[in-house]
Design an enzyme around this catalytic site. Structure first.
Site, mmCIF file in Angstrom:
data_model
loop_
_atom_site.group_PDB
_atom_site.id
_atom_site.type_symbol
_atom_site.label_atom_id
_atom_site.label_comp_id
_atom_site.label_asym_id
_atom_site.label_seq_id
_atom_site.Cartn_x
_atom_site.Cartn_y
_atom_site.Cartn_z
ATOM 1 N N HIS A 26 0.824 -1.210 0.000
ATOM 2 C CA HIS A 26 0.000 0.000 0.000
ATOM 3 C C HIS A 26 0.858 1.260 0.000
ATOM 4 O O HIS A 26 0.706 2.149 -0.846
ATOM 5 C CB HIS A 26 -0.913 -0.053 1.240
ATOM 6 C CG HIS A 26 -1.798 1.128 1.411
ATOM 7 N ND1 HIS A 26 -1.442 2.190 2.201
ATOM 8 C CD2 HIS A 26 -2.997 1.427 0.881
ATOM 9 C CE1 HIS A 26 -2.413 3.088 2.161
ATOM 10 N NE2 HIS A 26 -3.368 2.649 1.365
ATOM 11 N N CYS A 58 -0.854 -2.840 -16.788
ATOM 12 C CA CYS A 58 -1.014 -1.706 -15.874
ATOM 13 C C CYS A 58 -0.475 -2.027 -14.481
ATOM 14 O O CYS A 58 -0.658 -1.240 -13.563
ATOM 15 C CB CYS A 58 -2.470 -1.276 -15.803
ATOM 16 S SG CYS A 58 -3.555 -2.533 -15.140
HETATM 17 C C1 PEP Z 1 -2.337 -5.349 -10.667
HETATM 18 O O1 PEP Z 1 -2.713 -6.257 -9.941
HETATM 19 O O2 PEP Z 1 -1.347 -5.416 -11.405
HETATM 20 C C2 PEP Z 1 -3.072 -4.071 -10.671
HETATM 21 C C3 PEP Z 1 -2.749 -3.112 -11.509
HETATM 22 O O3 PEP Z 1 -4.057 -3.914 -9.744
HETATM 23 P P1 PEP Z 1 -3.794 -3.615 -8.181
HETATM 24 O O4 PEP Z 1 -2.349 -3.284 -8.024
HETATM 25 O O5 PEP Z 1 -4.694 -2.494 -7.842
HETATM 26 O O6 PEP Z 1 -4.199 -4.902 -7.557
#
Ligand code: PEP
Ligand code: MG
Length: 844
Positions: free
Chosen positions: A420, A796
């Site tokens: 986080h 992403c």
């Molecule tokens: C991921 O899991 O790569 C993602 C972009 O989502 P988060 O980091 O919010 O789980």
């Protein structure tokens, strides 16, 4: 037939000198000779010969010295393949002996002759005969130094120049092959078998009649890259004395504070400036020149690339390209993508001292100083007093968002690169170090104890260096960010090359503005749950998650709807028609539940419920593996009204933005999918909301629905999924977590040890694991495109901003990467590198 290798070569314009056989210094000297610069006569000895000398071979040093004519004085310097790998120090005035001394007394005077001879005996004694340096230190008279040599070795100082040179070469060759030297250069990236070449050069006397001396000069500031003459010159000195000495040091250019070389020896100074220009245009680099002035005449002994900071690298490369000295492509290739992060943030000044008290994972770059605070409330109080602070937490939770906004830097004891604290800090552009498990935090007592037993109190001044993963004592000197015209020019040249697009992961208007500032092509991931990390919004979000009954949940959602709508309108406005990809809620429940008593009490108050009931509900919702629990689409399937509210907010915002003149086609993304049916269910309800909004408002609008590929199953079933989706986005954070079976939140604890022992070559949350996760990605891309050739594919996860991972994605045929706003320029440059390498590879 094998070419017979000569053991040494005089460096002439045409001699067969190569970096691979004689080292960088030898090659550079040949270039200087070709440029007709006044380089003293020089001979290069190859790696191979030096290696043989180390093994006992005796080079014909008399023949070598004969190249220089009658009774020369020479110096020997190292020439490794890469100058940064170091090598033994230079030895000057080889050839000095009693006869030569007597001659020099006649031509140069006693003092000059003594100094030249004494220097050689001292260096020879310490570095070749390996005698105790204390015996040969300082300015003892020549006779005493010679006596000391004889006392220590029971032999007179060697008089034969050929023997002297042999001994020098042998000692340098052996020093290079020693274990310590090898380990040191390997730490700088040299291969285990890196070779050493040696340079033998006729001495130019910096000691003697008229203006004589030695120095170094460079024509740019190594920290900023701006044109500026810097360096040192010292009258009556040799070698690099000017860098160490005080007495006799002159300014290079005219200076009101004292005498300068420019005034004292104008001709040589002008020649030096000319030499700098020639080096710049012909060697196509900013060089530092080592020179000696002998009786008013300039000699250039050496030139090396100016050592420089990242910001100076960018300025130098861009200016060289602007002047047509190098191509734009070469300018791009000269900059390491990661180096750009140094320009976007403040940096700890590399010239200052560092007193480290903790080390962890470098989670978000940049550096900041401030007073230690151990709670978000204290961080906010500190910000209210306008005092810079550094927030230290065991790990951060949603409640800490305000504290993080208020803090200038963050340090956590637990966590890895996707924890986080790390994700939020990168989004905010806040320097952050996580997983600093070598400190003990006793927040309640207001103290932090370091591994070496030092105790720091709340209020003590510290500095966080998010680029190196270090926490330092006190407030240290900083360099400000340098997002300037050169930075922008470099990025626009990168963009001209094409390749993948770069979007930003942006959750808030601030993020979106940063994304635009750094030239993002849109938003590739808006984590909607992050829009609810703050204050009252967090409470409403919790009410939604917390609601036992659908009616309660709908009541909470009714409060969330206008907030979401307004958020989206703002994002659409800021992005001015660029694509915006909104991810439906994916709140790992543990990130939204209060953990301590005060949080539970606050929640009970907000929800108007007894504490006991709140505690019971928290227990009922608590999961053993929250990262694998009721997250993402699972929440959407079980409580469809949540995603329905979000879809409505998106569509209503689209209409509102349209009314304000912004035509938007929003992209809606479903997280954590593992089965096609999940997509069908969500798609049906989102489509139904679209129809409802259209019927209610009469407005026309378009949207795209896509899926995040974050589970191994989604990657394997990407063909099925793509038939229901306009786009797929690989969430490589979760995909890595699930492929390895490695918790994103806990891996930081042992990642360091794992990487150190070579279990993993790198932290796979940082650099995409090409063999495993990468293979899943390739399978996913292939199956998706087979099923639906126009499907748009992106990544992403944090890897979207990692240069090595980006090159892989470019080759895999991914359409765009999305990364935190501060990494958009890094990604852009990494893509340019991938495109150029491929083009060069194809041309080769
Ligand atoms: C991921 O899991 O790569 C993602 C972009 O989502 P988060 O980091 O919010 O789980
Ligand atoms: Mg995810």
């Amino acid at each position: 037939m094998l070419r017979e290798m000569a053991e040494f070569h005089e460096i002439t314009q045409t001699a067969p000198i190569t970096v691979a056989e004689h080292g960088g210094r030898a090659k550079c000297l040949q270039r200087l000779v070709r440029l007709d610069l006044p380089v003293p006569q020089t001979v290069a000895i190859s790696f191979d010969t030096v290696h043989q000398i180390a093994a006992g071979h005796r080079l014909d040093t008399d023949a070598l010295l004969a190249v220089f004519g009658e009774a020369p004085l020479v110096s020997v310097r190292p020439s490794s393949e890469d100058p940064d790998w170091g090598g033994p120090g230079a030895i000057l005035n080889i050839g000095m002996n009693d006869d030569r001394h007597a001659e020099l007394v006649k031509t140069q005077g006693q003092d000059v002759a003594d100094r030249l001879y004494r220097r050689f005996v001292q260096t020879f004694a310490i570095h070749v005969a390996r005698l105790d340096p204390d015996m040969f230190d300082g300015q003892k008279p020549l006779a005493e130094v010679l006596d000391a040599y004889e006392d220590e070795t029971d032999e007179a100082f060697p008089q034969d120049p050929g023997y002297q040179l042999h001994m020098v070469l042998r000692s340098m060759a052996r020093a290079w092959e020693g274990t310590t030297a090898r380990l040191l250069r390997q730490a700088k990236g040299a291969p285990a078998d890196a070779g050493l070449g040696l340079i033998v050069q006729r001495m130019a006397f910096g000691i003697g009649a008229e203006e004589s001396g030695s120095g170094v000069i460079q024509f740019v500031d190594p920290t900023t890259g701006l044109p500026q003459i810097t360096g040192r010159y010292m009258s009556q000195s040799q070698g690099r004395d000017a860098l160490a000495g005080d007495g006799g040091v002159l300014y290079l250019t005219r200076d009101p504070r004292g005498p300068s070389l420019e005034e004292q020896c104008d001709t040589a100074f002008k020649e030096l400036i000319e030499a700098g220009k020639v080096c710049r245009t012909k060697l196509r680099e900013e060089m530092q020149i080592e020179f000696t002035i002998e009786a008013g005449h300039l000699h250039i002994l050496d030139a090396v690339r100016v050592q420089r900071s990242s910001r100076a690298s960018v300025r130098i490369a861009v200016e060289l390209a602007r002047e047509g000295v190098i191509s734009k492509e070469e300018a791009l290739l000269r900059i390491e993508p990661r180096a750009l992060s140094e320009l976007m943030h403040s940096q700890v000044d590399p010239r200052g001292k560092r007193d480290r008290f903790a080390r962890g994972i470098a989670a978000s770059p940049g550096a900041a100083s401030g007073k230690l605070v151990f709670s978000s409330a204290a961080a906010q109080a500190s910000a209210a007093r306008d005092e810079a602070c550094v927030l230290v937490r065991q790990e951060t939770q949603p409640e800490d968002i305000r504290g993080m906004h208020a803090a200038n830097a963050v340090l956590t004891v637990r966590g890895g690169v996707t924890s986080h604290a790390a994700v939020i800090a990168r989004g905010l552009g806040l320097p952050c170090v996580v997983g600093a498990s070598d400190i003990t935090l006793r927040s309640r007592d207001g103290v932090l104890v370091t591994a070496d037993g030092r105790t720091l109190n709340e209020g003590d001044l510290v500095t966080i260096d998010g680029g190196t993963g270090e926490a330092l004592m006190g407030e240290v000197e900083m360099l400000p960010p340098a997002v300037d015209d050169c930075f922008s020019a470099l990025l626009s040249w990168a963009e001209e090359l094409g390749g993948m697009k770069v979007r930003a992961n942006a959750d808030t208007p601030d993020d979106a503005r940063t994304a635009r500032r750094f030239g993002a092509d849109g938003i590739g991931l808006c984590r909607t749950e992050h829009m609810f990390f703050e204050g009252d919004r967090l409470t409403v979000m919790r009410e939604t998650i917390f609601a036992d009954e659908e009616t309660d949940r709908r009541a909470a959602l009714d409060q969330l709807l206008p907030m979401q709508r307004e958020d989206f309108v703002r994002l659409f406005q800021i992005m001015e028609g660029l694509p915006v990809c909104i991810r439906l809620f994916d709140p790992p429940l543990h990130e939204f539940m209060p953990r301590d008593r005060s949080g539970i009490r606050a929640m009970a108050e907000a929800l108007d419920l007894p504490i006991s009931q709140v505690t019971r509900r928290i227990e009922a919702l608590s999961e053993f593996n929250p990262m694998l629990g009721m997250r993402g689409v699972r929440l959407g399937v079980l409580f469809p009204e949540i995603y329905e509210m979000q879809a409505r907010a998106i569509f209503e915002a689209t209409i509102e933005a349209g009314e304000r003149g912004r035509l938007v086609e929003p992209e809606i993304m479903i997280p954590l999918v593992s089965a096609m049916r999940e997509v069908e269910l969500v798609k049906n309800s989102v489509d139904a909301i679209a129809v409802a909004v259209h019927n209610q408002t009469g407005a026309e609008f378009k949207y795209k629905l896509g899926v995040m590929v974050e589970t191994p199953r989604a990657a394997l079933r990407a063909g099925d999924i793509a038939s229901h989706a306009a786009f797929l986005s690989f969430g490589t954070n979760d995909l890595t977590q699930m492929t390895y079976g490695l918790s994103r939140d806990d891996a930081g604890r042992f990642m360091g040890a794992y990487v150190q022992q070579g279990v993993y070559p790198e932290d796979p949350f940082h650099t995409l694991d090409l063999d495993g996760v990468g293979e899943l990605l390739l399978i996913g891309v292939q199956r998706a495109r087979e099923a639906q050739k126009d499907v748009v594919i992106s990544i992403c996860g944090e890897h979207g901003g990692n240069p090595e991972s980006i090159a892989f994605c470019q080759d895999a045929g991914v359409d765009y990467v999305s990364c935190s706003p501060f990494r958009v320029p890094i990604a852009r440059l990494a893509i340019a590198h991938a495109v150029l390498r491929k083009a060069h590879g194809a041309a080769a």
